[in-house]
Design a protein around this motif. Structure first.
Motif, short mmCIF file in Angstrom:
data_model
loop_
_atom_site.label_atom_id
_atom_site.label_comp_id
_atom_site.label_asym_id
_atom_site.label_seq_id
_atom_site.Cartn_x
_atom_site.Cartn_y
_atom_site.Cartn_z
N VAL A 45 -31.42 57.55 -54.72
CA VAL A 45 -32.69 58.05 -53.23
C VAL A 45 -33.68 58.74 -53.92
O VAL A 45 -33.29 59.80 -54.97
CB VAL A 45 -31.69 59.30 -52.45
CG1 VAL A 45 -32.36 60.18 -51.72
CG2 VAL A 45 -30.24 58.48 -51.34
N GLY A 46 -35.18 58.74 -53.77
CA GLY A 46 -36.32 59.57 -54.24
C GLY A 46 -36.53 60.13 -52.89
O GLY A 46 -36.42 60.67 -51.96
N LEU A 65 -42.31 52.87 -53.50
CA LEU A 65 -41.33 51.52 -53.67
C LEU A 65 -41.36 51.38 -55.30
O LEU A 65 -40.95 50.27 -55.75
CB LEU A 65 -42.85 50.63 -53.07
CG LEU A 65 -43.10 51.03 -51.84
CD1 LEU A 65 -44.19 50.19 -51.08
CD2 LEU A 65 -41.81 50.85 -50.83
N HIS A 66 -42.32 51.47 -56.07
CA HIS A 66 -42.24 51.48 -57.69
C HIS A 66 -40.98 52.01 -58.25
O HIS A 66 -39.98 50.94 -58.74
CB HIS A 66 -43.42 51.67 -58.45
CG HIS A 66 -42.91 51.26 -60.26
ND1 HIS A 66 -42.72 52.90 -60.09
CD2 HIS A 66 -44.06 50.16 -60.36
CE1 HIS A 66 -42.95 52.38 -62.15
NE2 HIS A 66 -43.39 50.45 -61.74
N ASP A 67 -40.70 53.72 -57.76
CA ASP A 67 -39.18 54.03 -58.37
C ASP A 67 -38.02 53.14 -57.70
O ASP A 67 -37.43 52.31 -58.60
CB ASP A 67 -39.02 55.22 -58.51
CG ASP A 67 -40.23 56.11 -58.26
OD1 ASP A 67 -40.96 55.78 -59.35
OD2 ASP A 67 -40.04 57.06 -58.23
N VAL A 263 -40.83 63.91 -47.99
CA VAL A 263 -40.24 62.70 -48.06
C VAL A 263 -38.85 61.74 -48.88
O VAL A 263 -38.77 61.87 -49.91
CB VAL A 263 -41.35 62.00 -48.03
CG1 VAL A 263 -41.12 60.27 -47.91
CG2 VAL A 263 -42.78 62.12 -47.15
N MET A 264 -38.23 61.91 -47.79
CA MET A 264 -36.78 60.50 -48.74
C MET A 264 -37.35 59.54 -48.66
O MET A 264 -37.29 58.59 -47.58
CB MET A 264 -35.53 61.78 -48.20
CG MET A 264 -34.38 60.94 -48.62
SD MET A 264 -33.15 61.53 -47.96
CE MET A 264 -32.95 63.35 -48.19
N MET A 265 -36.49 58.37 -49.36
CA MET A 265 -36.75 57.69 -50.19
C MET A 265 -35.20 57.15 -50.04
O MET A 265 -34.75 57.45 -51.21
CB MET A 265 -38.02 56.85 -50.20
CG MET A 265 -39.30 57.18 -49.16
SD MET A 265 -41.10 56.45 -49.53
CE MET A 265 -40.30 54.56 -50.14
N GLY A 309 -37.41 61.37 -58.44
CA GLY A 309 -38.91 62.22 -58.04
C GLY A 309 -38.49 63.82 -58.19
O GLY A 309 -37.69 63.83 -59.30
N GLU A 310 -38.10 63.89 -57.11
CA GLU A 310 -37.37 66.02 -56.84
C GLU A 310 -36.58 66.19 -57.04
O GLU A 310 -36.23 64.64 -56.21
CB GLU A 310 -38.91 66.44 -56.03
CG GLU A 310 -39.21 66.61 -55.79
CD GLU A 310 -41.23 67.38 -57.12
OE1 GLU A 310 -39.78 67.94 -58.34
OE2 GLU A 310 -41.61 66.89 -57.84
#
Length: 334
Positions: A45-46, A65-67, A263-265, A309-310
Motif C-alpha cells: 500500500v502506497g 504505478l512504478h512503486d 493519496v493512497m494506492m 512512500g510515507e
C-alpha cells in the motif's frame, strides 16, 4: 396405540421442522469457493503526500504505478471515481484533479486508452454532475472520454461469490471490456457501511437504468453482502484513494470535510480499505465486509501489509463518526 406412542409422535412432529432447518443449513452452499481465489501472501500500500489539490497528481500517481509495479502498456484503463452528488464546498466526490492526474499518469505509462466511467446513485443528470463538479472540463482538457455507466450497454456476468445469494448481475460493457479497472473513491465515513473507500466505491458500476436509484437491488440484498459480491467479481486491479480532503461524520453526503493530505494506492483493495480504516480511527476487523473480504480476497492484518512512500503514522487521526459506529473505533492505544 398407547399414550406413550402418541407422545412420541407429537415429539417427532415438533422436532421435524427444527431438523429440516438444520439439514438445510448444513447443505447451504458456501458464499464462495476458496479454490477460486488466491489471497496474496503480502500486500503493498502506497501513501503519497498531497497537502492540497494543487499537487502534481500525474507525478504522484505515476511514481506510485512504478512503486507498485503495475504495467499499463497497451492496456485499456477504466477509472471509476466517486461522483454521486454535488454540493459546493463539500467533500463528496473524487476531486477532478486527482482523476485527471490518474488519466495523465496512465497515458504516460503507455496505456492504449483511458476512460472514466461512473453510475451515480443519486443524481440522474450526469451532465449536471460533470459540469458542476468540474470533472467534465478536466476530462475535456485531456481528451479523455466519460461513460455514464447507468446507461451503458450491459452484459450479464456471473457473480464469483454469493453473499447476496444472487448468481449474476447485468454489468456495463465498458467495465467488462477494460484491461485495468481502477477504483478511485473519496475517503469518507458512511452512514450504513461505516467506511466508504475502494470496495464500497464499486456500487457505482451497477447500472441504475436496470436496477434503480440508489441501486435498489444492492440495498435489498444487504449493503455489506453486495460489497463483497462486487469486489469478488470485479476484482479491481488498482485503488487510488482521494484522501487529500476526506469526509467525516454523517457521510457519504451529509458529512463534513476533513483535511487529511494524502493519496493512497494499492493493488489489494482489502489492504487499502483496512489501511484507510486504521488511519481514520476504525478497527478494520470490526467492519464486517472488510473482515470477511480478508478471509479470501486480500490482507487486513497490518503484519501482512508493506508500505511504500510515507509511513502511516504521519496521517493517523480520528474521524468524527455517527454514534452507531463508535464501537468500531480503535481504542486510544489502537
Amino acid at each position: 396405540m398407547s399414550s406413550s406412542s402418541d407422545l412420541s409422535r407429537r415429539d417427532l412432529l415438533r422436532v421435524l421442522p427444527i431438523a429440516a432447518t438444520l439439514v438445510a443449513a448444513s447443505c447451504r452452499r458456501a458464499p464462495y469457493r476458496a479454490s477460486d481465489f488466491a489471497r496474496p501472501a503480502r500486500s503493498f500500500v502506497g501513501l503519497y503526500d498531497a497537502p492540497n489539490y494543487d499537487a502534481d497528481f500525474a507525478d504522484i500517481i505515476g511514481r506510485a504505478l512504478h512503486d507498485l509495479g503495475l504495467d499499463a502498456r497497451g492496456k485499456s484503463v477504466l477509472l471509476k471515481p466517486n461522483l454521486v452528488e454535488f454540493s459546493p464546498g463539500s467533500a463528496i466526490n473524487t476531486h477532478p484533479r486527482v482523476v485527471g492526474g490518474a488519466a495523465t499518469a496512465f497515458l504516460r505509462a503507455g496505456a492504449r486508452e483511458v476512460i472514466v466511467g461512473e453510475a451515480p446513485g443519486h443524481r440522474r443528470d450526469i451532465e449536471y454532475l460533470l459540469g458542476s463538479s468540474g470533472l467534465g472540463d478536466e476530462l475535456k482538457s485531456l481528451g479523455v472520454p466519460f461513460v455514464d455507466l447507468n446507461h451503458d450497454d450491459v452484459r450479464v456476468a456471473p457473480l464469483r461469490s454469493q453473499f447476496t445469494t444472487m448468481t449474476d448481475l447485468a454489468l456495463p460493457v465498458t467495465l467488462l471490456q477494460a484491461d485495468i479497472i481502477v477504483s478511485m473513491p473519496k475517503l469518507k465515513t458512511h452512514h450504513w457501511a461505516a467506511l466508504t473507500a475502494s470496495m464500497k466505491n464499486l456500487f457505482g458500476v451497477v447500472p441504475g437504468a436496470i436496477y434503480g436509484w440508489p441501486k435498489n437491488i444492492l440495498h435489498l440484498h444487504g449493503i455489506q453482502n453486495s460489497i463483497l459480491d462486487l469486489v469478488a467479481t470485479i476484482r479491481p486491479h488498482l485503488s487510488i484513494v482521494d484522501a487529500v480532503v476526506a469526509m467525516e461524520g454523517d457521510g457519504p453526503i451529509m458529512g463534513s470535510p476533513r483535511a487529511t493530505g494524502f493519496v493512497m494506492m494499492g493493488v489489494d483493495p482489502v489492504a487499502v480499505d483496512a489501511t484507510c480504516a486504521r488511519l481514520i480511527g476504525f478497527d478494520p476487523a470490526r467492519i464486517g465486509y472488510i473482515a470477511q473480504a480478508a478471509a479470501f480476497l486480500g490482507n487486513m492484518d497490518v503484519s501482512r501489509i508493506d508500505h511504500r512512500g510515507e509511513q502511516p503514522g504521519r496521517y493517523q487521526t480520528r474521524f468524527e463518526v455517527l454514534d452507531q459506529f463508535k464501537g468500531l473505533q480503535l481504542t486510544s492505544g489502537g
